[in-house]
Design a protein around this motif. Structure first.
Motif, PDB file in Angstrom:
ATOM      1  N   ALA A 113       3.165   8.684  -4.693  1.00  0.00           N
ATOM      2  CA  ALA A 113       4.047   7.944  -5.601  1.00  0.00           C
ATOM      3  C   ALA A 113       4.644   6.730  -4.899  1.00  0.00           C
ATOM      4  CB  ALA A 113       5.167   8.857  -6.103  1.00  0.00           C
ATOM      5  N   VAL A 114       4.695   5.637  -5.653  1.00  0.00           N
ATOM      6  CA  VAL A 114       5.398   4.439  -5.176  1.00  0.00           C
ATOM      7  C   VAL A 114       6.337   3.986  -6.285  1.00  0.00           C
ATOM      8  CG1 VAL A 114       5.168   2.020  -4.493  1.00  0.00           C
ATOM      9  CG2 VAL A 114       3.494   3.679  -3.693  1.00  0.00           C
ATOM     10  N   PHE A 115       7.591   3.864  -5.938  1.00  0.00           N
ATOM     11  CA  PHE A 115       8.561   3.304  -6.872  1.00  0.00           C
ATOM     12  C   PHE A 115       8.899   1.925  -6.320  1.00  0.00           C
ATOM     13  CE2 PHE A 115       8.987   7.913  -6.841  1.00  0.00           C
ATOM     14  CZ  PHE A 115       8.679   8.174  -8.163  1.00  0.00           C
TER      15      PHE A 115
ATOM     16  N   ASP B 298       4.462   1.082   1.680  1.00  0.00           N
ATOM     17  CA  ASP B 298       4.767   2.197   0.770  1.00  0.00           C
ATOM     18  C   ASP B 298       3.507   2.710   0.089  1.00  0.00           C
ATOM     19  OD1 ASP B 298       7.482   3.077   0.773  1.00  0.00           O
ATOM     20  OD2 ASP B 298       8.074   1.097   0.080  1.00  0.00           O
TER      21      ASP B 298
ATOM     22  N   ARG C  86      11.980   0.806  -4.620  1.00  0.00           N
ATOM     23  CA  ARG C  86      12.563   1.759  -3.668  1.00  0.00           C
ATOM     24  C   ARG C  86      11.540   2.094  -2.606  1.00  0.00           C
ATOM     25  NH1 ARG C  86      13.947   4.186  -9.125  1.00  0.00           N
ATOM     26  NH2 ARG C  86      16.093   3.528  -9.374  1.00  0.00           N
ATOM     27  N   SER C  87      12.008   2.090  -1.391  1.00  0.00           N
ATOM     28  CA  SER C  87      11.081   2.355  -0.294  1.00  0.00           C
ATOM     29  C   SER C  87      11.306   3.735   0.283  1.00  0.00           C
ATOM     30  CB  SER C  87      11.287   1.318   0.804  1.00  0.00           C
ATOM     31  OG  SER C  87      10.434   1.602   1.880  1.00  0.00           O
TER      32      SER C  87
END
Lengths: 334, 274
Positions: free
Chosen positions: A103-105, A168, A108-109
């Motif tokens: 998952a990558v948001f 990320d 947000r890191s």
């Protein structure tokens, strides 16, 4: 359900948000007896993404895209409905689910600010219990497209946004998950890095066969990456189908701009409607099937017909861009 | 497309304890002030207690050596909690506000175990400072040794359980963020309460009897006063069994409570900002 499949049935999330009462008295009452107002963020969404498919989840801000993706990731517990990713109920077995998803948001890191990017990735390697050889192999593959080695010995707090998101992405794919959730991964990036990330995603889907669920506001990204899109608005799914099919939903179609030698007294081209005129420059759009003769005209057939019926000196066909289509689709959907 | 996992899955995640060490030791702006403050605090505490005992030989059952050692050890104990995660954006309220807490639930470690690993890193790093301070203080004679080996062992055993209690108290404060997002007021209140009621500000033996009795109903006393009192010989080693039982009871109660809090927190996690 096979590995790499995402399934949601009747997925609903209702948040209970405290309603603030005005004044000091209100604040005291809120403290003693808070009033909670239900807010439906996601409303009865049914969705299925097959192995090796890339689905773009689109919608305006606050539509429920991120909440949906967080339920599919197992972060949020749905209020009702059923969700399965790789045959696992994500919120019920977060640990097993985590091994199967990345998952990558975008905003947000998951890197640690005071560690170098490489150190952060090593912490994640340890967390996933990866063998050193597997880790090195994965990093080599990811580095080939994302070119991380230029900056992976810098502290995360010193990385640019593009560099940080590339790290990320590496963090999300380190453990080779069959399913990847990307929540606005290219937000705020310049075009060069965006293209690099797109190339990486194409590679992951086409070559590695990963299932990708992507949310984005970037229509170029959708046009280049996704053959299928799902539109969410006010928590509800208003469209789920081929990217090309959005045009039918939106009722937005191509237009033909024609320049004629002389404007005829009566302009009647079968299957086409005159939608605008400016001197000798006329604009036509295809009539819906019900009003025209037979099926809706394709641009190629329309050109032939325009030449046949009018003294044409120039023709330009303009396809609507995806952004217009999506905007119109939301209006239609509402 | 299945990743190959090492059969040794248990130990590697614990290597994440090094996050604290790397973050702290690679930045002189973090450890130089910490060292300066520690030296200043130790020196002032030593002078203060020497001055207080200038005209008495014993007070509250402690002689000058015992009182000074207790107070200095109290300062050193505070080093266990000296890591300030907020400077690197890693404090619980920051994770909640940034929404990066989301990643705690997309990794193959339960959130509570991840929290334990990070806290062990923090306590270990702080403990190293405390140990360094202890060795220096012992070398220059500022802190006296325990009266017997048994007293030293008893102090170590109760210190270990005291740290477990400290961990649970911190966890409870941090877990509040799942309900209130920010916890800075609670952090301040608990820091003040734990420092005052544990004996870190001043040995609890100097407080009135009613205060000590009331304090006995709270967990703070077990974190610091018990091990230090055993170390300086104010509590006899024969009291070890009772003290361990009290500490174990607190550990069990707090463990059950934090387990329940984690369950509730994980079920209600909300990520701010979409």
């Amino acid at each position: 359900m096979s590995t790499g499949t995402i399934m949601a049935e009747g997925l609903t999330k209702v948040f209970r948000i405290p309603a603030r009462r005005p004044g000091f008295g209100g604040a005291l009452k809120d403290l003693v007896k808070p009033v909670l107002v239900p807010k439906v963020a996601v409303d009865d969404i049914n969705l299925r993404v097959e192995v090796g498919e890339l689905l773009a989840l689109l919608g305006p801000n606050g539509a429920g895209k991120s909440t949906t993706i967080k339920m599919l990731c197992g972060i949020l517990t749905p209020t009702s409905g059923r969700v399965e990713v790789n045959g696992i109920v994500p919120h019920a077995d977060r640990t097993a689910n985590a091994r199967q998803i990345g998952a990558v948001f975008g905003q947000r890191s998951q890197l640690w600010r005071d560690l170098t990017a490489r150190q952060s990735l090593e912490v994640l390697r340890d967390m996933y219990g990866l063998r050193d050889s597997d880790y090195r192999e994965r990093m080599k593959e990811i580095n080939r497209i994302l070119e991380l080695e230029e900056f992976w010995d810098q502290r995360s707090r010193q990385l640019s946004l593009g560099q940080r998101v590339r790290c990320d992405l590496a963090a999300a794919l380190l453990h080779d998950p069959p399913v990847v959730f990307l929540d606005e991964p290219t937000i705020g990036m310049d075009v060069v890095v965006k293209e690099q990330v797109r190339e990486f995603l194409r590679d992951q889907v086409n070559r590695r066969g990963r299932t990708v669920l992507l949310t984005t506001h970037d229509m170029t990204e959708v046009a280049r990456l996704a053959e299928r899109v799902a539109l969410i608005d006010h928590g509800q799914l208003v469209y789920d189908g081929a990217t090309a099919g959005l045009r039918d939903l939106a009722g937005v179609t191509w237009e033909a701009h024609v320049t004629v030698e002389t404007v005829p007294v009566a302009i009647d081209v079968p299957g086409l409607a005159l939608t605008g005129s400016d001197g000798t420059r006329l604009t036509f759009a295809p009539l819906p099937a019900a009003q025209g003769a037979g099926a809706v005209l394709t641009p190629r057939h329309a050109i032939r017909r325009l030449i046949e019926y009018l003294p044409v000196t120039d023709i330009q066909v303009e396809e609507p861009d995806l952004e217009d289509v999506v905007r119109q689709a939301f209006r239609t959907g509402r | 497309m299945t990743a190959h996992f090492s059969p040794r899955l248990v130990l590697p995640p614990w290597r994440a304890m090094r996050i604290t060490v790397i973050a702290e030791l690679t930045q002189p702006s973090r450890y130089v002030p910490q060292l300066t403050m520690l030296v200043t605090q130790l020196a002032l505490t030593w002078w203060l207690w020497r001055a207080l005992y200038a005209k008495v030989t014993e007070s509250a059952g402690l002689n000058v050596s015992q009182a000074t050692s207790y107070a200095l050890l109290g300062v050193l104990f505070l080093q266990f909690k000296s890591v300030d995660r907020s400077s690197n954006g890693d404090a619980m309220d920051q994770l909640m506000l940034d929404g990066t807490i989301a990643y705690w639930f997309t990794r193959p470690l339960p959130a509570r175990r991840w929290y334990l690993i990070r806290m062990c890193g923090d306590l270990g790093y702080g403990g190293a400072w405390a140990l360094l301070g202890y060795v220096v203080c012992r070398a220059i004679g500022a802190i006296a040794g325990p009266p017997t080996w048994a007293a030293g062992g008893a102090a170590l055993a109760t210190l270990a359980l005291g740290l477990v209690i400290t961990y649970y108290l911190q966890a409870i404060v941090d877990l509040m963020c799942f309900w209130s997002t920010i916890n800075d007021s609670a952090v301040m209140a608990v820091q003040l309460a734990s420092s005052l009621l544990s004996g870190a500000f001043a040995p609890l033996w100097f407080f009135p009897g009613w205060f000590q009795r009331a304090d006995g109903f709270l967990p703070f006393e077990s974190t610091l006063n018990t091990p230090l009192s055993l170390y300086v010989g104010r509590l006899p080693v024969s009291a070890l069994g009772t003290q361990l039982a009290i500490q174990a009871a607190w550990c069990a109660a707090l463990a059950v409570f934090t387990w329940w809090l984690w369950r509730r927190a994980c079920a209600r996690v909300t990520i701010l900002g979409g």
